[in-house]
Design a protein around this motif. Structure first.
Motif, short mmCIF file in Angstrom:
data_model
loop_
_atom_site.label_atom_id
_atom_site.label_comp_id
_atom_site.label_asym_id
_atom_site.label_seq_id
_atom_site.Cartn_x
_atom_site.Cartn_y
_atom_site.Cartn_z
N MET A 106 -12.33 6.81 -13.79
CA MET A 106 -12.00 5.38 -13.72
C MET A 106 -13.00 4.53 -14.49
O MET A 106 -13.51 3.53 -13.98
CB MET A 106 -11.97 4.92 -12.25
N PRO A 216 -7.21 1.43 -10.03
CA PRO A 216 -5.80 1.82 -10.19
C PRO A 216 -4.94 0.57 -10.25
O PRO A 216 -5.25 -0.42 -9.61
CB PRO A 216 -5.52 2.63 -8.92
N GLY A 245 -7.65 -13.78 6.59
CA GLY A 245 -7.87 -12.37 6.29
C GLY A 245 -7.06 -11.83 5.14
O GLY A 245 -7.04 -10.63 4.89
N PRO A 285 -0.64 -2.13 -1.87
CA PRO A 285 0.35 -1.14 -1.45
C PRO A 285 1.66 -1.85 -1.09
O PRO A 285 1.65 -2.85 -0.38
CB PRO A 285 -0.27 -0.49 -0.21
N ASN A 287 4.26 -1.56 0.89
CA ASN A 287 4.75 -1.93 2.22
C ASN A 287 3.76 -2.79 3.01
O ASN A 287 3.94 -3.02 4.19
CB ASN A 287 5.19 -0.70 3.02
N ALA A 288 2.73 -3.28 2.35
CA ALA A 288 1.83 -4.22 3.03
C ALA A 288 2.16 -5.65 2.62
O ALA A 288 1.66 -6.60 3.21
CB ALA A 288 0.38 -3.91 2.67
N LEU B 215 -16.12 -10.89 2.95
CA LEU B 215 -14.70 -10.56 2.91
C LEU B 215 -14.14 -10.68 4.32
O LEU B 215 -14.89 -10.67 5.30
CB LEU B 215 -14.51 -9.11 2.42
N PRO B 216 -12.81 -10.80 4.42
CA PRO B 216 -12.23 -10.71 5.76
C PRO B 216 -12.36 -9.26 6.26
O PRO B 216 -12.30 -8.33 5.46
CB PRO B 216 -10.76 -11.08 5.54
N LEU B 242 -8.52 9.79 -5.85
CA LEU B 242 -8.81 8.55 -6.58
C LEU B 242 -7.93 8.39 -7.81
O LEU B 242 -7.68 7.26 -8.25
CB LEU B 242 -10.29 8.50 -6.96
N SER B 243 -7.46 9.50 -8.36
CA SER B 243 -6.60 9.40 -9.54
C SER B 243 -5.18 8.99 -9.17
O SER B 243 -4.39 8.62 -10.04
CB SER B 243 -6.53 10.74 -10.28
N GLY B 245 -4.34 6.44 -7.39
CA GLY B 245 -4.19 5.00 -7.14
C GLY B 245 -4.65 4.56 -5.76
O GLY B 245 -4.44 3.42 -5.37
N ILE B 247 -7.85 3.92 -3.09
CA ILE B 247 -9.31 3.81 -3.02
C ILE B 247 -9.72 3.83 -1.55
O ILE B 247 -9.73 2.80 -0.87
CB ILE B 247 -9.84 2.51 -3.66
N PRO B 285 -4.53 -3.51 5.18
CA PRO B 285 -3.43 -3.98 6.03
C PRO B 285 -2.84 -2.80 6.79
O PRO B 285 -2.58 -1.74 6.22
CB PRO B 285 -2.42 -4.53 5.01
N ASN B 287 -0.01 -1.74 8.07
CA ASN B 287 1.17 -0.95 7.74
C ASN B 287 1.15 -0.34 6.33
O ASN B 287 2.13 0.18 5.85
CB ASN B 287 2.48 -1.74 7.96
N ALA B 288 0.00 -0.41 5.69
CA ALA B 288 -0.13 0.29 4.41
C ALA B 288 -0.85 1.62 4.59
O ALA B 288 -0.89 2.44 3.67
CB ALA B 288 -0.91 -0.59 3.43
N ASP B 291 1.13 5.58 5.07
CA ASP B 291 1.54 6.20 3.81
C ASP B 291 0.37 6.80 3.07
O ASP B 291 0.45 7.90 2.51
CB ASP B 291 2.19 5.16 2.88
#
Lengths: 464, 464
Positions: A106, A216, A245, A285, A287-288, B215-216, B242-243, B245, B247, B285, B287-288, B291
């Motif tokens: 990266m 990414p 937030g 992402p 779905n967020a 940050l929040p 990491l490749s 996408g 982090i 978040p 709901n992310a 996945d």
């Protein structure tokens, strides 16, 4: 410029890459800034191909004490790339190779003449992302972006150029070549010279290679445009969103002056009685995002939004952004000269800053339009004028210092992303203070004792 | 230390805040680093309450040419806070106020003596987040973290200390007080002095106030622990994740030496035939995350993971982290001295780096355990030894330069997050080169012409 210098330059870079004709030199007398002063003609323009050539050029300039001004696309907005009389301009656009894109680590390595937008397009093909997005990205260069520490709308979430620079190759004032930083995500080996050179506006060294950190490409993005009956509500909505937030990737604010010009030029259905609009984009992402957009819409409603339009397709997104992108064009039809000032304040001071700007505009009978990267408090007070109207330009000249003072009084800065150059050099001491100027002068003297690198920029013509 | 200096210091800070007794001074002879040299006794330790007092102290030190060593919690791992004989230690722990937490603008202002972990707890109460997380955060101070540009496991996603510092107040070598940076998210007004002082290890000025960006607090986090039959697969999994996408907020790698010690000390069900484990955490978040965790588990399986354990509750998460947190304790039971080196390489070079480390360990008959913040290539080669065994310590001393050389050969850095101090001063020129050392020396001379601020650190005892 003495003929023997010209001939030495020709020997270094080849004669087709040394410009000395008046017609050629004239093209390098200005950059993207509005300057009250008359432009100066450089003595010579030289286009090197690599850092070894630059090293030889700088050694020659140092020996003859000729001022050297590095230049990328000349899109600078603070006069950082305009010449002094009889100076040597080092035009970096031939050094435009993307040396390496390394998706596994990266990182990428580029030459300074690479156009930022071109670089981003190459990255996108591999699902990679270099976030800094100055409005000039379609033509401005990576070298210029680093030298000025360029920002852009995405700053609120992704930071600015300095946050992505891992290492540099730099030609110093004595012609020696050094490398700063590392190719790794973390390094604390010695002073942070990488960030000292980043934003140094060509006054400490000539940047010849840049190693950047990549991200990414975000999986998805969603966009909302909301209109508000007044600017206080518009600005408060920004603070509310960020306090809950969420960090949108853009939070752009436009005022009524922009709204009216956009509607006149390219009708987009913006309510003409709105005093402010927000263009809000979230990414991440997939779905967020729905939840975030719902919450943002709710906040907008609670803050009294008159109209909320969400884009559910890429086409609709493009239409929403068209208003923002067309904003300057719409205004430029009526005002030939736009001074885009980039004072920045803590984000919850935006309403006060706007009200100060309006007071100043009224006092000097000027038309000002406001466009803000509101998420990071970076707002552009765009003075709409005509440089041919010298009486009005005089009022502009008097109003500017008051604008900078107002930003500092609100705990802000005189320049969020355009740099100091010559335009803001007289005002930098107001922000940095005497001690700060002394430290900067000491650093400048230490690295460029003959003051040949972009002299007069940042410090003006006085010594501290 | 001359009695008149002592009495002037007492006059400045009050006599209870000036230590001169041998028993007191002894406590300041060491820090968290392992040093091959015998410690020196400082001449005096002084505990100021504010920057005005520090200004007076520095003016006194400058007038008498007494070396000044600033010190926070003394948790430094590169000897940055150990004294010279007869120096003056400025102990910053009385300046431990959180001056302001401003959730609307997402910034905070702290004094340098604030303990980083305490600051983070205060922020958490308001849903705010200051990401840098050096392992020492329960006791190390914000001032020390800034002076060393501290890192930590979260670096892979959130960067390091320098990425959060917006502005500083600094007392310079002549006792003058300056402010750098701004309270805004963007500022390019002059040279980036904020980041020049960040990571300068107390050699350019004494940091007396710090403005940080917040940050929040991430909405949620999820954790997975995966074990692999060999280290190559473990390291390759990191690159794969990491490749794709994603982090993760942490990507910690531990080797078999750690696994065996952890299982012996606090059985956690880790497979003893595993050669590497990864502790992977994602945040963001809510709901992310599912996945992402599913995709990470799939990648781990594809890469041949022997065991994958996901935490579905905060309790389970704590249990997974317990293994990581207990790792050093588990090892310390058998090895009284641990030298934790922090060389860093491009992340896809981790397998080669590990194999180099093992070769060096074998050649010098040393036991080395590996723990890596693998996401950013920052790996700790922990040499497990006993300082009482002088023959073995000799071998350690010989092996270290080879370790640094190996990291540089792989395109890495000699220090990712611990700093140069005195421990790595002899090796910094290998990385920075002659020109780089000259630039750093020029900056040092410009800001501290008498060389009274933490002399000998970063440069060693030679001039460049």
């Amino acid at each position: 410029m003495k003929p023997e210098i010209i001939s030495q330059l020709r020997e270094i870079v080849g004669k087709e890459y040394v410009f000395t004709e008046k017609e050629d030199l004239f093209c390098y007398t200005y950059d993207g800034s509005f300057l009250f002063e008359q432009p100066s003609m450089p003595g010579v323009v030289v286009l090197p191909e690599n850092s070894r050539e630059i090293s030889r050029i700088i050694k020659l300039a140092a020996a003859c004490q000729i001022p050297v001004i590095p230049r990328g696309a000349g899109s600078n907005l603070s006069g950082g790339s305009v010449p002094l009389a009889e100076c040597m301009i080092i035009q970096m656009t031939r050094m435009n190779r993307i040396i390496r894109i390394d998706g596994r680590n990266m990182i990428a390595v580029v030459e300074p003449g690479v156009v930022t937008g071109v670089f981003q397009e190459e990255l996108a093909k591999q699902g990679l992302f270099y976030p800094p997005d100055p409005a000039s990205l379609a033509f401005s260069t990576m070298g210029g972006n680093v030298a000025e520490c360029a920002g852009g709308p995405r700053g609120v979430k992704y930071g600015v150029t300095r946050d992505y620079i891992l290492g540099l190759e730099v030609v110093l004032a004595d012609g020696s070549i050094t490398r700063t930083g590392a190719s790794t995500m973390k390094s604390v080996a010695g002073y942070d010279l990488t960030r000292l050179f980043t934003g140094s506006e060509g006054t400490l060294g000539i940047i010849t290679q840049i190693t950047v950190k990549l991200l990414p490409m975000p999986q998805a993005r969603q966009t909302v445009l909301a209109s508000f009956p007044n600017l206080d509500q518009t600005a408060e909505t920004v603070v509310e969103i960020l306090s809950r937030g969420m960090i949108p990737s853009s939070l752009e604010l436009l005022d009524q002056v922009f709204i009216h010009h956009i509607e006149a030029f390219m009708p987009s259905g913006l309510p003409l009685d709105a005093e402010g609009i927000l263009l809000i984009e979230v990414d991440g992402p997939k779905n967020a995002l729905n939840d975030q957009i719902s919450e943002i819409e709710k906040i907008c409603r609670d803050q009294g939004a008159m109209q909320i339009r969400a884009a559910s397709s890429e086409d609709e997104r493009e239409r929403l952004w068209a208003a923002r992108r067309g904003a300057f064009g719409a205004i430029a039809r009526n005002y030939p000269t736009i001074l885009s000032e980039d004072v920045t304040v803590p984000r919850d001071k935006i309403p006060q800053a706007i009200s100060q700007v309006r007071k100043i505009a009224e006092a000097y009978q000027l038309t000002v339009a406001i466009l803000a990267h509101a998420g990071d408090g970076n707002f552009h007070a765009d003075i709409l004028t005509d440089e041919k109207n010298s009486e009005e330009m005089n009022r502009v000249r008097q109003a500017l210092p008051e604008l900078f003072k107002a930003a500092l009084d609100l705990g802000g800065t005189i320049t969020g992303e355009h740099g100091v150059g010559i335009v803001k050099a007289p005002f930098l001491p107001w922000e940095a203070g005497r001690e700060g100027m002394h430290v900067m002068q000491a650093v400048k003297d230490a690295l460029d004792p003959q003051n040949i690198l972009n002299p007069g920029k940042m410090f003006g013509n006085r010594r501290w």
